[in-house]
Design a protein around this motif. Structure first.
Motif, short mmCIF file in Angstrom:
data_model
loop_
_atom_site.label_atom_id
_atom_site.label_comp_id
_atom_site.label_asym_id
_atom_site.label_seq_id
_atom_site.Cartn_x
_atom_site.Cartn_y
_atom_site.Cartn_z
N ASP A 1 41.34 56.39 36.31
CA ASP A 1 41.32 56.71 37.74
C ASP A 1 39.89 56.64 38.27
O ASP A 1 39.64 56.15 39.36
N SER A 2 38.95 57.14 37.48
CA SER A 2 37.56 57.09 37.87
C SER A 2 37.08 55.64 37.98
O SER A 2 36.38 55.29 38.91
N PHE A 3 37.48 54.81 37.02
CA PHE A 3 37.11 53.39 37.06
C PHE A 3 37.70 52.75 38.31
O PHE A 3 37.01 52.01 39.02
N PHE A 4 38.97 53.03 38.61
CA PHE A 4 39.61 52.48 39.80
C PHE A 4 38.83 52.90 41.05
O PHE A 4 38.54 52.07 41.90
N ALA A 5 38.53 54.18 41.16
CA ALA A 5 37.84 54.69 42.34
C ALA A 5 36.46 54.06 42.48
O ALA A 5 36.05 53.67 43.58
N HIS B 1 36.89 50.41 43.58
CA HIS B 1 37.25 50.35 45.00
C HIS B 1 36.04 50.65 45.88
O HIS B 1 35.81 49.96 46.88
N ASP B 2 35.27 51.65 45.51
CA ASP B 2 34.08 52.00 46.29
C ASP B 2 33.09 50.84 46.35
O ASP B 2 32.51 50.56 47.39
N MET B 3 32.91 50.17 45.22
CA MET B 3 31.97 49.05 45.17
C MET B 3 32.47 47.89 46.03
O MET B 3 31.71 47.30 46.81
N VAL B 4 33.74 47.57 45.93
CA VAL B 4 34.30 46.44 46.69
C VAL B 4 34.29 46.72 48.18
O VAL B 4 34.08 45.81 48.98
N ARG B 5 34.44 47.97 48.57
CA ARG B 5 34.36 48.32 50.00
C ARG B 5 32.99 48.01 50.59
O ARG B 5 32.85 47.88 51.80
N TYR C 1 41.95 43.60 37.08
CA TYR C 1 43.19 44.39 37.04
C TYR C 1 43.21 45.38 38.21
O TYR C 1 44.23 45.54 38.89
N VAL C 2 42.09 46.05 38.44
CA VAL C 2 42.00 47.01 39.55
C VAL C 2 42.26 46.31 40.88
O VAL C 2 42.98 46.83 41.73
N MET C 3 41.67 45.12 41.07
CA MET C 3 41.87 44.41 42.33
C MET C 3 43.33 44.01 42.49
O MET C 3 43.89 44.10 43.59
N HIS C 4 43.97 43.60 41.41
CA HIS C 4 45.38 43.21 41.48
C HIS C 4 46.25 44.42 41.85
O HIS C 4 47.24 44.28 42.56
#
Length: 105
Positions: A4-8, A11-15, A43-46
Motif C-alpha cells: 500500500d505504501s509503494f502504491f501511494a 501515485h504521489d510521484m506520478v501526480r 503494475y501500480v499504474m495498471h
C-alpha cells in the motif's frame, strides 16, 4: 501494508508529472528510491484509479517511448489520444519523442 505504501508513493510521484510530459516506469522507480522496481511501478499504474482518481498514469511510458499494451487504457489508441490531447509528440514509429517530452524532474 508495505505494498500500500509503494502504491501511494508511486501515485504521489506520478501526480507530479506535468501535463505535456512523460516519465518512464524506471524513472518513477528511481525517484521513489526503488531503482529495481520498474515492473512494480507498471503494475501500480495498471491497477491505478486513472485520471478520474487524480493519477495521470497515461503519462508513464516505457524507456524507449513505447506505450502500454492496448488493454491498459480502454483500447490500443487510448493512451496515445490522451497524450496527444496534452501536446505530447510522437515519432513516426509511434513512440513518444522522449528527447522532447521527457519529464526532467
Amino acid at each position: 501494508m508495505a505494498s500500500d505504501s509503494f502504491f501511494a508513493r508511486a501515485h504521489d510521484m506520478v501526480r507530479q508529472i506535468p501535463e505535456g510530459r512523460v516519465a518512464t516506469y524506471g524513472q518513477i522507480a528511481r525517484m521513489m528510491g526503488e531503482p529495481r522496481k520498474a515492473r512494480f511501478v507498471g503494475y501500480v499504474m495498471h491497477a491505478s484509479p486513472g485520471i478520474a482518481g487524480g493519477v495521470p498514469c497515461h503519462r508513464v511510458v516505457f524507456k524507449d517511448g513505447s506505450l502500454a499494451p492496448g488493454f491498459a487504457f480502454g483500447g490500443p489508441d487510448a493512451q496515445r489520444e490522451l497524450l496527444e490531447a496534452e501536446g505530447v509528440g510522437f515519432l513516426p514509429d509511434g513512440r513518444v519523442d522522449m528527447c522532447r517530452f521527457s519529464w526532467e524532474a
